[in-house]
Design a protein around this motif. Structure first.
Motif, PDB file in Angstrom:
ATOM      1  N   SER A  28       0.850  -1.183   0.000  1.00 26.24           N
ATOM      2  CA  SER A  28       0.000   0.000   0.000  1.00 26.24           C
ATOM      3  C   SER A  28       0.889   1.237   0.000  1.00 26.24           C
ATOM      4  N   ASP A  65      -7.475   5.517 -14.353  1.00 28.66           N
ATOM      5  CA  ASP A  65      -7.326   4.083 -14.091  1.00 28.66           C
ATOM      6  C   ASP A  65      -6.786   3.256 -15.253  1.00 28.66           C
ATOM      7  N   SER A  98      -3.599  -0.855  -8.421  1.00 31.27           N
ATOM      8  CA  SER A  98      -4.920  -0.246  -8.299  1.00 31.27           C
ATOM      9  C   SER A  98      -4.807   0.963  -7.383  1.00 31.27           C
ATOM     10  N   ARG A  99      -5.841   1.786  -7.401  1.00 33.89           N
ATOM     11  CA  ARG A  99      -5.828   2.954  -6.514  1.00 33.89           C
ATOM     12  C   ARG A  99      -7.236   3.193  -6.008  1.00 33.89           C
ATOM     13  N   ASP A 100      -7.331   3.575  -4.748  1.00 35.27           N
ATOM     14  CA  ASP A 100      -8.600   3.948  -4.125  1.00 35.27           C
ATOM     15  C   ASP A 100      -8.547   5.463  -3.953  1.00 35.27           C
ATOM     16  N   LYS A 101      -9.232   6.161  -4.835  1.00 32.32           N
ATOM     17  CA  LYS A 101      -9.145   7.622  -4.817  1.00 32.32           C
ATOM     18  C   LYS A 101      -9.751   8.187  -3.529  1.00 32.32           C
ATOM     19  N   LYS A 134      -9.638   6.941  -0.600  1.00 34.44           N
ATOM     20  CA  LYS A 134      -8.695   6.751   0.500  1.00 34.44           C
ATOM     21  C   LYS A 134      -7.314   7.316   0.180  1.00 34.44           C
ATOM     22  N   THR A 187      -5.048   6.110  -1.672  1.00 37.02           N
ATOM     23  CA  THR A 187      -4.126   4.999  -1.465  1.00 37.02           C
ATOM     24  C   THR A 187      -3.896   4.243  -2.767  1.00 37.02           C
ATOM     25  N   TYR A 228      -2.178   0.727  -4.460  1.00 35.50           N
ATOM     26  CA  TYR A 228      -1.895  -0.648  -4.073  1.00 35.50           C
ATOM     27  C   TYR A 228      -1.087  -1.368  -5.145  1.00 35.50           C
TER      28      TYR A 228
END
Length: 124
Positions: free
Chosen positions: A21, A55, A70-73, A75, A77, A79
């Motif tokens: 992360s 993405d 991947s990315r959690d916009k 958060k 964060t 990965y």
């Protein structure tokens, strides 16, 4: 400024999985493409994977099919899911962020912000 901090590294056996992360903070709206690089002892940093703001992804041939970025916009964060790890994946892994929109660079000098890195060790 954007601050990046990696986590999730460790020592595993060949064939195992790890998820790295990278938590971003600060002016995260200034970070466009984000990427993972890795560095072997005595070598330059090499490109692993990248993901754009919309993405789109791109991978190094050496990890294609085994790693997923991947990315959690929400958060802020990033990965890196690493499966079927090999001894030769042993390296320090860094996340990086590009401040220029509309490009997907694979060279380290194009990236503005870097995390301190996290060690991944794969025992044979």
């Amino acid at each position: 400024q954007v601050q990046l901090v990696e986590s999730g590294g460790g020592r595993v056996q060949a064939g195992d999985s790890l998820r790295l992360s990278c938590a971003a903070s600060g002016r995260t709206q200034d970070a466009y493409t984000m990427a993972w690089f890795r560095q072997f002892p005595g070598k330059d940093r090499e490109f692993v994977a990248m993901i754009s703001r919309n993405d789109a992804t791109y991978y190094s041939d050496s990890i294609q099919g085994r790693f997923t970025i991947s990315r959690d916009k929400a958060k802020n964060t990033l990965y890196l899911q690493m499966n079927s790890l090999k001894f030769e994946d042993t390296a320090v892994y860094y996340c990086a962020a590009d401040r220029i929109a509309g490009r997907m660079p694979t060279v380290p000098f194009e990236y503005t912000w870097w995390g301190p890195g996290t060690q991944v060790t794969v025992a044979p």
